[in-house]
Design an enzyme around this catalytic site. Structure first.
Site, mmCIF file in Angstrom:
data_model
loop_
_atom_site.group_PDB
_atom_site.id
_atom_site.type_symbol
_atom_site.label_atom_id
_atom_site.label_comp_id
_atom_site.label_asym_id
_atom_site.label_seq_id
_atom_site.Cartn_x
_atom_site.Cartn_y
_atom_site.Cartn_z
ATOM 1 N N TRP A 1 -18.653 63.352 9.190
ATOM 2 C CA TRP A 1 -18.538 61.724 9.686
ATOM 3 C C TRP A 1 -19.473 61.679 10.814
ATOM 4 O O TRP A 1 -19.570 60.323 11.016
ATOM 5 C CB TRP A 1 -17.106 61.410 9.882
ATOM 6 C CG TRP A 1 -16.386 62.578 10.785
ATOM 7 C CD1 TRP A 1 -15.599 63.385 10.522
ATOM 8 C CD2 TRP A 1 -16.516 62.522 12.144
ATOM 9 N NE1 TRP A 1 -15.325 64.196 11.646
ATOM 10 C CE2 TRP A 1 -15.808 63.650 12.662
ATOM 11 C CE3 TRP A 1 -17.173 61.774 13.306
ATOM 12 C CZ2 TRP A 1 -15.685 64.083 14.023
ATOM 13 C CZ3 TRP A 1 -17.069 62.131 14.499
ATOM 14 C CH2 TRP A 1 -16.316 63.307 14.787
ATOM 15 N N ASN A 2 -20.021 62.401 11.524
ATOM 16 C CA ASN A 2 -20.745 61.948 12.839
ATOM 17 C C ASN A 2 -21.985 61.518 12.483
ATOM 18 O O ASN A 2 -22.578 60.688 13.159
ATOM 19 C CB ASN A 2 -20.868 63.144 13.937
ATOM 20 C CG ASN A 2 -21.569 64.614 13.225
ATOM 21 O OD1 ASN A 2 -21.562 64.428 12.135
ATOM 22 N ND2 ASN A 2 -21.861 65.532 14.066
ATOM 23 N N LYS B 1 -20.116 65.220 -1.242
ATOM 24 C CA LYS B 1 -18.603 64.975 -1.098
ATOM 25 C C LYS B 1 -18.730 64.325 0.727
ATOM 26 O O LYS B 1 -18.861 65.111 1.311
ATOM 27 C CB LYS B 1 -17.721 65.834 -1.337
ATOM 28 C CG LYS B 1 -16.512 66.031 -0.398
ATOM 29 C CD LYS B 1 -15.515 65.016 -0.666
ATOM 30 C CE LYS B 1 -14.255 65.097 0.176
ATOM 31 N NZ LYS B 1 -14.336 64.485 1.574
ATOM 32 N N PRO B 2 -18.728 63.109 0.894
ATOM 33 C CA PRO B 2 -18.933 62.738 2.261
ATOM 34 C C PRO B 2 -17.512 62.739 2.916
ATOM 35 O O PRO B 2 -16.523 62.637 2.273
ATOM 36 C CB PRO B 2 -19.440 61.272 2.096
ATOM 37 C CG PRO B 2 -18.882 60.544 0.792
ATOM 38 C CD PRO B 2 -18.771 61.909 0.042
ATOM 39 N N ALA B 3 -17.537 62.708 4.424
ATOM 40 C CA ALA B 3 -16.270 62.760 4.937
ATOM 41 C C ALA B 3 -15.512 61.648 4.358
ATOM 42 O O ALA B 3 -15.856 60.424 4.463
ATOM 43 C CB ALA B 3 -16.382 62.587 6.496
ATOM 44 N N GLY C 1 -20.553 70.812 9.186
ATOM 45 C CA GLY C 1 -19.207 70.682 9.673
ATOM 46 C C GLY C 1 -18.738 71.954 10.470
ATOM 47 O O GLY C 1 -19.749 72.633 11.082
ATOM 48 N N SER C 2 -17.483 71.954 10.749
ATOM 49 C CA SER C 2 -17.108 73.191 11.568
ATOM 50 C C SER C 2 -17.367 74.625 11.118
ATOM 51 O O SER C 2 -17.338 74.762 9.746
ATOM 52 C CB SER C 2 -15.555 72.965 11.872
ATOM 53 O OG SER C 2 -14.701 73.522 10.664
ATOM 54 N N GLU D 1 -24.754 74.207 8.348
ATOM 55 C CA GLU D 1 -25.003 73.802 9.638
ATOM 56 C C GLU D 1 -23.703 73.718 10.192
ATOM 57 O O GLU D 1 -23.021 72.853 10.026
ATOM 58 C CB GLU D 1 -25.855 72.528 9.607
ATOM 59 C CG GLU D 1 -26.719 72.231 10.849
ATOM 60 C CD GLU D 1 -25.969 71.231 11.714
ATOM 61 O OE1 GLU D 1 -25.195 71.716 12.517
ATOM 62 O OE2 GLU D 1 -26.038 69.987 11.370
ATOM 63 N N LEU D 2 -23.395 74.580 11.058
ATOM 64 C CA LEU D 2 -21.762 74.828 11.489
ATOM 65 C C LEU D 2 -21.948 74.387 13.088
ATOM 66 O O LEU D 2 -22.567 73.649 13.554
ATOM 67 C CB LEU D 2 -21.399 76.231 11.464
ATOM 68 C CG LEU D 2 -21.542 76.468 10.044
ATOM 69 C CD1 LEU D 2 -20.929 77.809 9.841
ATOM 70 C CD2 LEU D 2 -20.668 75.679 9.090
ATOM 71 N N CYS E 1 -23.219 68.169 16.900
ATOM 72 C CA CYS E 1 -23.301 69.519 17.087
ATOM 73 C C CYS E 1 -24.249 70.186 17.932
ATOM 74 O O CYS E 1 -24.179 71.349 18.458
ATOM 75 C CB CYS E 1 -23.625 70.151 15.666
ATOM 76 S SG CYS E 1 -22.602 69.825 14.401
ATOM 77 N N GLU F 1 -15.906 73.584 21.156
ATOM 78 C CA GLU F 1 -17.041 72.571 20.874
ATOM 79 C C GLU F 1 -16.209 71.483 21.581
ATOM 80 O O GLU F 1 -15.066 71.221 21.006
ATOM 81 C CB GLU F 1 -17.240 72.598 19.615
ATOM 82 C CG GLU F 1 -18.667 71.834 19.260
ATOM 83 C CD GLU F 1 -19.120 71.819 17.957
ATOM 84 O OE1 GLU F 1 -18.258 72.180 16.897
ATOM 85 O OE2 GLU F 1 -20.439 71.431 17.736
HETATM 86 C C1 SIN Z 1 -25.369 67.309 13.891
HETATM 87 O O1 SIN Z 1 -24.816 66.772 15.010
HETATM 88 O O2 SIN Z 1 -24.989 68.050 12.998
HETATM 89 C C2 SIN Z 1 -26.768 66.780 13.675
HETATM 90 C C3 SIN Z 1 -27.520 66.307 14.870
HETATM 91 C C4 SIN Z 1 -28.945 66.142 14.547
HETATM 92 O O3 SIN Z 1 -29.509 65.763 13.486
HETATM 93 O O4 SIN Z 1 -29.770 65.734 15.553
#
Ligand code: SIN
Length: 487
Positions: free
Chosen positions: A159-160, A183-185, A237-238, A259-260, A293, A390
């Site tokens: 969702w971010n 599958k989006p958030a 995600g996490s 990508e965690l 992230c 985090e």
């Molecule tokens: C992320 O927080 O997962 C991506 C951040 C970015 O692409 O700059």
């Protein structure tokens, strides 16, 4: 300004997009999408489950059969059309994003352009999927390598970044000749559905992009990870959820890219330009209200400049304006949910109980349950939860070090390894520290490190694989070796 100001209200979809059709859930059920700034329901969307997901996968498998045989140029032309439509609708897509995600409208516009840049980039990269001719070990043979699309891709996105984390996966998948089920958030399905609507308008054939929305993440996720037609699974995600998905994918030996989580350090050496370091650390911390992230999770400052750094940093943070992302005066929006704000607050309370000093903020704001005050903490130690977890919120945690070796050790004292940053004017130190810290990405005197041309990704428990750049296509391709004898 609000979501009711859309120039094209037909971008606001509330079903799922499967095999080129807009569909309701088999059950007829829906769920609400909530605006985190005011807790109001924006709309209800169809609540899909495993059965609908299975049908989307079958549609993707079928659609791929002809797509994989198209020329790179044909794929490129369609992707380019999708890019043009995303950019032409940038303002509307940004409004949809701010309504469901909360980020400040200017940041949403920035994310739409960022997301579109992956579509443009991979439209171009589609034409550069080269093979190889390997010098043979015998005179009568030739050894050839070709690259082929890996197969149906499943993507679970967060969702971010409700737009860019989709395009960063969907664009290379389509460019490579694959079809994708996304599958989006559940918090931010509207941005994903608007992207599907534009893909449809761009003429991307039915079944190549499917968007399945629902709150039953384990049910939908387990169909995506277990279905043998899915050959590649990609997740942002996490770390705990990523580990679970990897385990599930192992049963059918799917290729995964993950990508965690991150625990990004910002190392500030005494020889750095102090004002630039403060501005950089602030930008790295408060982007998307701290919900990325790669946000600065630990700002680690040399002892001789520590007090001056904290003072300047705090003064700038005090000038932030918390509010609804649609208001022009707002510089920091709400967090995604009230629960997220509570989690962030629990980290602050724990740090305070163990001796941290709050130099500004430190509370959930009276503006609403999801609003967390921009906060600065100093006098921190390693036994605090905030040093290990985090933060995912607008809380800056500023630590102290004295020697370069200590800074490196502190930076590496985590199971994560996504982004890191350092501020120094010493060119030798730039090399020494960049090479010594265990991260997939290092920003040197710069924190705006993301773009479509760079390999985004982490090491250690921050994940595997790279997104964007010329490397970002690799995860969607299989290498096939052809040995030609009797030449
Ligand atoms: C992320 O927080 O997962 C991506 C951040 C970015 O692409 O700059």
């Amino acid at each position: 300004m609000s979501i009711s100001n859309l120039k094209d209200p037909s971008l606001l979809r509330n079903q799922s997009y499967i095999n080129g059709l807009w569909l309701d859930a088999d059950s007829g059920k829906t769920f609400p999408v909530i605006d985190p700034a005011n807790n109001q329901t924006i709309t209800q969307v169809a609540e899909m489950g495993a059965a609908e997901t299975g049908r989307a996968i079958a549609a993707a498998e079928l659609a791929m059969q002809s797509w994989k045989n198209t020329t790179a140029k044909e794929r490129s032309v369609l992707l380019r059309r999708w890019f043009d439509l995303i950019m032409a609708n940038q303002d509307d897509l940004a409004m949809i994003m701010t309504a469901e995600q909360g980020k400040v409208l200017e940041e949403s516009k920035g994310e739409i352009a960022y997301g579109a840049s992956f579509v443009e980039w991979f439209a171009e990269e589609a034409k550069r999927i080269y093979g190889d001719v390997i010098p043979s070990t015998s005179r009568d043979r030739r050894s050839i390598v070709i690259k082929q699309p890996i197969g149906v891709v499943a993507a679970v996105t967060p969702w971010n970044f409700p737009n860019a984390m989709i395009t960063r996966k969907a664009a290379p998948a389509l460019a490579a000749g694959c079809a994708i089920v996304i599958k989006p958030a559940a918090e931010t399905p509207l941005s994903a559905l608007a992207l599907a609507e534009l893909a449809d308008r761009a003429g991307i054939p039915a079944g190549l992009i499917n968007v399945v929305v629902g709150t039953a993440a384990p049910e939908i996720g387990s169909e995506l990870t277990s279905n043998p037609m899915v050959k590649k699974f990609t997740f942002t995600g996490s770390t705990p959820v990523g580990k679970l998905l990897m385990q599930q994918c192992a049963q059918t030996v799917k290729r995964t890219s993950m990508e965690l989580g991150g625990n990004a350090p910002v190392l500030v050496f005494a020889d750095a330009d102090l004002d630039k370091a403060v501005a950089g650390a602030i930008a790295a911390k408060y982007r998307n209200a701290g919900q990325t992230c790669i946000c600065a999770n630990r700002i680690i400052v040399q002892d001789t400049i520590y007090d001056a750094f904290v003072e300047k940093f705090t003064a700038k943070v005090k000038a932030f304006r918390l509010g609804n992302g649609f208001e022009q005066t707002t510089t920091l929006g709400p967090l995604i949910t009230a629960k997220a704000a509570e989690n962030v607050h629990s980290l602050v309370v724990d740090a305070q109980a163990k001796g941290a000093r709050v130099t500004t903020g430190g509370e959930i704001d009276p503006l609403g349950d999801a609003f967390y005050q921009p906060t600065v903490l100093s006098n921190l130690s390693n036994d605090m939860r905030i040093a290990k977890e985090e933060i995912f919120g607008p809380v800056a945690a500023i630590y102290k070090f004295s020697t370069e070796a200590e800074a490196i050790a502190m930076a590496n004292d985590t199971e994560f390894g996504l982004a890191s940053y350092l501020f120094t004017k010493d060119a030798s130190r730039v090399w020494r520290v960049s090479e010594a810290i265990d991260y997939g990405m290092v920003g040197v005197n710069e924190v705006a490190i993301s773009s479509e041309v760079i390999p985004f990704g982490g090491v250690k428990e921050s994940g595997q694989g790279r997104e964007g750049s010329k490397y970002g296509m690799d995860d969607y391709l299989e290498i096939k070796y052809i040995c030609m004898g009797d030449i």
